[in-house]
Design a protein around this motif. Structure first.
Motif, PDB file in Angstrom:
ATOM      1  N   TRP A 147       0.800  -1.232   0.000  1.00 23.60           N
ATOM      2  CA  TRP A 147       0.000   0.000   0.000  1.00 23.60           C
ATOM      3  C   TRP A 147       0.827   1.273   0.000  1.00 23.60           C
ATOM      4  CZ3 TRP A 147      -4.190  -1.508  -1.839  1.00 23.60           C
ATOM      5  CH2 TRP A 147      -4.780  -2.708  -1.453  1.00 23.60           C
ATOM      6  N   PHE A 148       2.080   1.205   0.470  1.00 25.16           N
ATOM      7  CA  PHE A 148       2.881   2.419   0.577  1.00 25.16           C
ATOM      8  C   PHE A 148       4.115   2.399  -0.310  1.00 25.16           C
ATOM      9  CE2 PHE A 148       0.230   2.144   4.268  1.00 25.16           C
ATOM     10  CZ  PHE A 148      -0.291   3.418   4.332  1.00 25.16           C
ATOM     11  N   GLN A 194       2.386  10.921   2.412  1.00 19.83           N
ATOM     12  CA  GLN A 194       1.723  11.862   1.516  1.00 19.83           C
ATOM     13  C   GLN A 194       1.284  11.136   0.253  1.00 19.83           C
ATOM     14  OE1 GLN A 194       1.334  15.416   1.564  1.00 19.83           O
ATOM     15  NE2 GLN A 194       1.813  15.303   3.734  1.00 19.83           N
ATOM     16  N   THR A 195       0.153  11.536  -0.295  1.00 18.32           N
ATOM     17  CA  THR A 195      -0.325  11.045  -1.583  1.00 18.32           C
ATOM     18  C   THR A 195      -0.896  12.228  -2.355  1.00 18.32           C
ATOM     19  OG1 THR A 195      -1.750   9.402  -2.668  1.00 18.32           O
ATOM     20  CG2 THR A 195      -2.643  10.463  -0.710  1.00 18.32           C
ATOM     21  N   ASP A 196      -1.127  12.045  -3.627  1.00 18.10           N
ATOM     22  CA  ASP A 196      -1.744  13.107  -4.424  1.00 18.10           C
ATOM     23  C   ASP A 196      -3.251  13.143  -4.249  1.00 18.10           C
ATOM     24  OD1 ASP A 196       0.718  13.888  -5.481  1.00 18.10           O
ATOM     25  OD2 ASP A 196       0.548  12.502  -7.161  1.00 18.10           O
ATOM     26  N   PHE A 232      -6.487   6.796  -3.050  1.00 15.55           N
ATOM     27  CA  PHE A 232      -5.721   5.846  -2.239  1.00 15.55           C
ATOM     28  C   PHE A 232      -6.665   4.905  -1.490  1.00 15.55           C
ATOM     29  CE2 PHE A 232      -3.716   4.514   1.699  1.00 15.55           C
ATOM     30  CZ  PHE A 232      -2.506   4.002   1.245  1.00 15.55           C
ATOM     31  N   VAL A 256      -2.561   9.207   6.106  1.00 14.86           N
ATOM     32  CA  VAL A 256      -2.307   9.426   4.683  1.00 14.86           C
ATOM     33  C   VAL A 256      -2.950  10.761   4.347  1.00 14.86           C
ATOM     34  CG1 VAL A 256      -2.645   8.572   2.340  1.00 14.86           C
ATOM     35  CG2 VAL A 256      -2.312   6.942   4.222  1.00 14.86           C
ATOM     36  N   GLN A 258      -3.019  14.527   1.759  1.00 17.58           N
ATOM     37  CA  GLN A 258      -2.726  15.198   0.495  1.00 17.58           C
ATOM     38  C   GLN A 258      -2.732  16.692   0.754  1.00 17.58           C
ATOM     39  OE1 GLN A 258      -6.354  13.934  -1.585  1.00 17.58           O
ATOM     40  NE2 GLN A 258      -6.992  16.077  -1.715  1.00 17.58           N
TER      41      GLN A 258
END
Length: 149
Positions: free
Chosen positions: A25-26, A83-85, A90, A129, A131
């Motif tokens: 997942w990461f 961090q994710t966009d 996600f 998590v 953004q």
């Protein structure tokens, strides 16, 4: 003498399942694994940061149930964070594997576009998590106070 971040370490009753969680997942990759005095250690890497997974004996005390954004006790690690966009994308990718403990929540009052969700990993550690977080410019005051309603 320059310092840089090295790693955080997590105790694991099920090291293999926890490693698979962070790899799947990461996007972490195994950097190294070894045994010492009957314990197994696995170092996972993402960029310049490492996560050390340490096996526990079968009779180790269970972790407290994960909740909200993590423990609020002095000396406790509250959560790990990534961090994710796109938080929603996600979560959609994780599907039923996402054990959400809080959120998703929007923090537009602090930073426009900042959004976070908190999840439990297989060992019960809370993982954030988010953004849209970004630092203030170098010349901006860093002690601005923002209060919520």
């Amino acid at each position: 003498m320059a310092l840089r971040w090295s790693h955080a370490a997590l105790n694991c009753r099920d090291l293999d399942t926890t490693e698979e969680f962070y790899r799947r997942w990461f996007g972490m990759r195994r950097a190294r694994a070894f045994d010492v005095a009957g314990a197994r250690f696995v170092f996972l890497r993402l960029g310049d940061a490492y996560l050390e997974l340490c096996s526990l004996p079968p009779r180790a005390a269970p972790a407290p149930e994960p909740s909200a954004d993590g423990p609020h006790a002095a000396g406790a690690v509250r959560h790990l964070a990534f961090q994710t966009d796109d938080v929603d994308a996600f979560l959609a990718r994780m599907g039923d594997a996402a054990r959400v403990t809080l959120g998703p929540l929007d923090f537009d009052a602090f930073i426009p576009g900042w959004r976070s969700v908190w999840l439990a990993d297989p060992e019960g550690n809370v993982v954030e998590v988010s953004q849209g977080y970004r630092d203030l410019p170098d010349d901006a005051p860093t002690d601005a106070k923002v209060t919520l309603g």
